[in-house]
Write a protein that holds these residues in place. Structure first.
Motif, PDB file in Angstrom:
ATOM      1  N   GLY A  50      20.754 -63.899 -12.609  1.00 42.44           N
ATOM      2  CA  GLY A  50      21.317 -62.846 -13.048  1.00 42.44           C
ATOM      3  C   GLY A  50      22.976 -63.193 -12.805  1.00 42.44           C
ATOM      4  N   ALA A  51      23.986 -62.361 -13.407  1.00 44.55           N
ATOM      5  CA  ALA A  51      25.112 -62.565 -13.247  1.00 44.55           C
ATOM      6  C   ALA A  51      25.597 -62.423 -11.645  1.00 44.55           C
ATOM      7  N   VAL A  53      28.306 -60.955 -10.835  1.00 43.96           N
ATOM      8  CA  VAL A  53      28.812 -59.612 -10.688  1.00 43.96           C
ATOM      9  C   VAL A  53      27.786 -58.554 -10.656  1.00 43.96           C
ATOM     10  N   GLU A  54      26.756 -58.728 -11.464  1.00 43.25           N
ATOM     11  CA  GLU A  54      25.591 -57.917 -11.446  1.00 43.25           C
ATOM     12  C   GLU A  54      24.737 -57.797 -10.090  1.00 43.25           C
ATOM     13  N   ILE A  55      24.627 -58.898  -9.601  1.00 43.93           N
ATOM     14  CA  ILE A  55      23.971 -59.072  -8.265  1.00 43.93           C
ATOM     15  C   ILE A  55      24.765 -58.186  -7.126  1.00 43.93           C
ATOM     16  N   ASP A  56      26.226 -58.445  -7.237  1.00 46.50           N
ATOM     17  CA  ASP A  56      26.920 -57.752  -6.258  1.00 46.50           C
ATOM     18  C   ASP A  56      26.763 -56.467  -5.881  1.00 46.50           C
ATOM     19  N   ARG A  57      26.263 -55.740  -7.205  1.00 43.98           N
ATOM     20  CA  ARG A  57      26.104 -54.256  -7.010  1.00 43.98           C
ATOM     21  C   ARG A  57      25.136 -53.950  -6.003  1.00 43.98           C
ATOM     22  N   ASP A 104      28.488 -67.421  -9.271  1.00 43.45           N
ATOM     23  CA  ASP A 104      27.675 -67.975 -10.182  1.00 43.45           C
ATOM     24  C   ASP A 104      27.202 -69.064 -10.271  1.00 43.45           C
ATOM     25  N   LEU A 234      20.523 -49.179 -15.343  1.00 40.67           N
ATOM     26  CA  LEU A 234      22.186 -49.457 -15.776  1.00 40.67           C
ATOM     27  C   LEU A 234      22.793 -48.000 -15.827  1.00 40.67           C
ATOM     28  N   ARG A 286      13.830 -56.513 -11.941  1.00 41.94           N
ATOM     29  CA  ARG A 286      15.238 -56.568 -12.577  1.00 41.94           C
ATOM     30  C   ARG A 286      15.581 -58.111 -12.709  1.00 41.94           C
ATOM     31  N   PHE A 287      15.321 -59.014 -11.875  1.00 44.56           N
ATOM     32  CA  PHE A 287      16.060 -60.420 -11.918  1.00 44.56           C
ATOM     33  C   PHE A 287      14.873 -61.430 -11.893  1.00 44.56           C
TER      34      PHE A 287
END
Length: 357
Positions: A50-51, A53-57, A104, A234, A286-287
């Motif tokens: 996953g990106a 920035v998405e995993i950072d969530r 990444d 999301l 999700r991942f």
């Protein structure tokens, strides 16, 4: 670019075909038996992707520690023998530092070369049912509601119509549920099945839908019995489980803090390891990569039977018009109760907004 977690192909064993059904500890042992493969140690299997920035969530302040803990749970949930490395120049690997920011890049969960592991199995959580069966679910529901004082773990509101949300699917049955308890909690006892109150929590019905489908999980946040709620949808949701509505500033669901269970110290409260297992299933939903999902016999065996206490699952079978003997009466009572609960909730919101002004 994306963030990818990999392991060496040479440490991955292949699961043999499990017994069907899985009913005993012997059956479970057979279901998690792996056959070593003669794979090239320079080849890798991607597990999560996953990106950054998405995993950072979800990783938040934990960053690399979050990814390492997930790698442990996927590959070595009992012994934690691996370390996390990041791809460095010249095709080398550098061991990451504590709380190192995730980027990444490709990360390797490096296990000792003599270790052979089977990846944690994936719960598909079958939602389509075919038949109705009586069982211990009603007893479990009564015990969980009584233990939690009819109080939602997240919203902390009370109502008589809240769901007994199952941490492990009841269709997984007792032997596999006990194996999860032993693997992720270090539990050494026996004779605890999937209908033990330890496997349930009280959630309002809207939140139960997300919890049940691995779109909402509890992440341990340090102190005992304290969790941070992670929403894997999301859509931005509130702690009431509804979309954020302009003018109604309810707190967001994602990153909401659960400071303690509704009844702290109760002997039947879920062990933290059960939430850890459930959270892993949320992450995998999700991942997880297709390479992970396509591993042989990677899914838990879950019987596709409708079971007592399924009234909130929205999964009526094609050949099961009513679902259970009192279904029509139960649904009518449930609809009336939920309507009254929603009316009270809206009144509370209006009163709260009036006080704020």
């Amino acid at each position: 670019m994306v963030l990818t977690l990999v392991i060496r192909s040479s440490v991955l064993g292949e699961y043999v075909a499990p017994p069907d059904p899985i009913q005993t500890a012997t059956d479970v042992a057979a279901a998690v038996t792996t056959i070593p493969t003669a794979a090239d140690p320079t080849q890798y299997i991607p597990l999560l992707q996953g990106a950054a920035v998405e995993i950072d969530r979800f990783s938040g302040a934990e960053q690399s520690d979050w990814l390492l803990s997930l790698a442990h749970d996927i590959c070595d949930p009992v012994h934690f023998r691996g370390v996390l490395c990041v791809e460095a120049p010249n095709h080398t690997w550098r061991q990451i530092t504590v709380f190192e920011p995730l980027i990444d890049q490709t990360y390797l969960y490096e296990l000792p070369p003599t270790v052979v592991i089977g990846l944690s199995k994936i719960s598909l959580r079958h939602n389509k049912s075919a038949t109705s069966t009586a069982g211990a679910a009603g007893t479990m529901r009564t015990a969980v509601l009584r233990r939690d004082n009819d109080t939602c773990w997240i919203s902390r509101t009370r109502a008589s119509t809240f769901s007994n949300s199952h941490i492990c699917p009841k269709r997984m049955e007792d032997a596999q549920a006990l194996c999860i308890l032993q693997t992720f909690c270090g539990y050494q006892g026996a004779n605890i099945g999937v209908f033990h109150p330890m496997f349930g929590i009280v959630l309002c019905r809207s939140l139960d839908n997300y919890f049940d489908s691995y779109e909402l999980g509890f992440r341990g946040s340090g102190p005992p019995d304290q969790y941070r709620v992670h929403c894997f949808k999301l859509q931005t949701l509130t702690i009431a489980g509804i979309p954020q509505i302009p003018g109604f500033p309810l707190p967001p669901l994602h990153n909401a803090i659960v400071n303690q269970p509704p009844t702290p110290g109760h002997a039947d409260n879920p062990l933290p390891g059960l939430f850890r297992w459930h959270y892993l299933q949320c992450v995998l939903r999700r991942f997880a990569t297709q390479e992970y999902r396509r591993q042989s016999n990677i899914s838990y065996h879950e019987i596709p039977l409708r079971m007592e206490d399924d009234s909130s699952d929205n999964d009526r079978g094609d050949d099961d018009e009513d679902g259970w003997p009192s279904a029509s009466w139960d649904r009518a009572r449930l609809a009336a109760s939920e309507a009254e609960a929603e009316k009270q909730r809206q009144s509370a919101i209006v009163a709260w907004r009036t006080e704020v002004r």
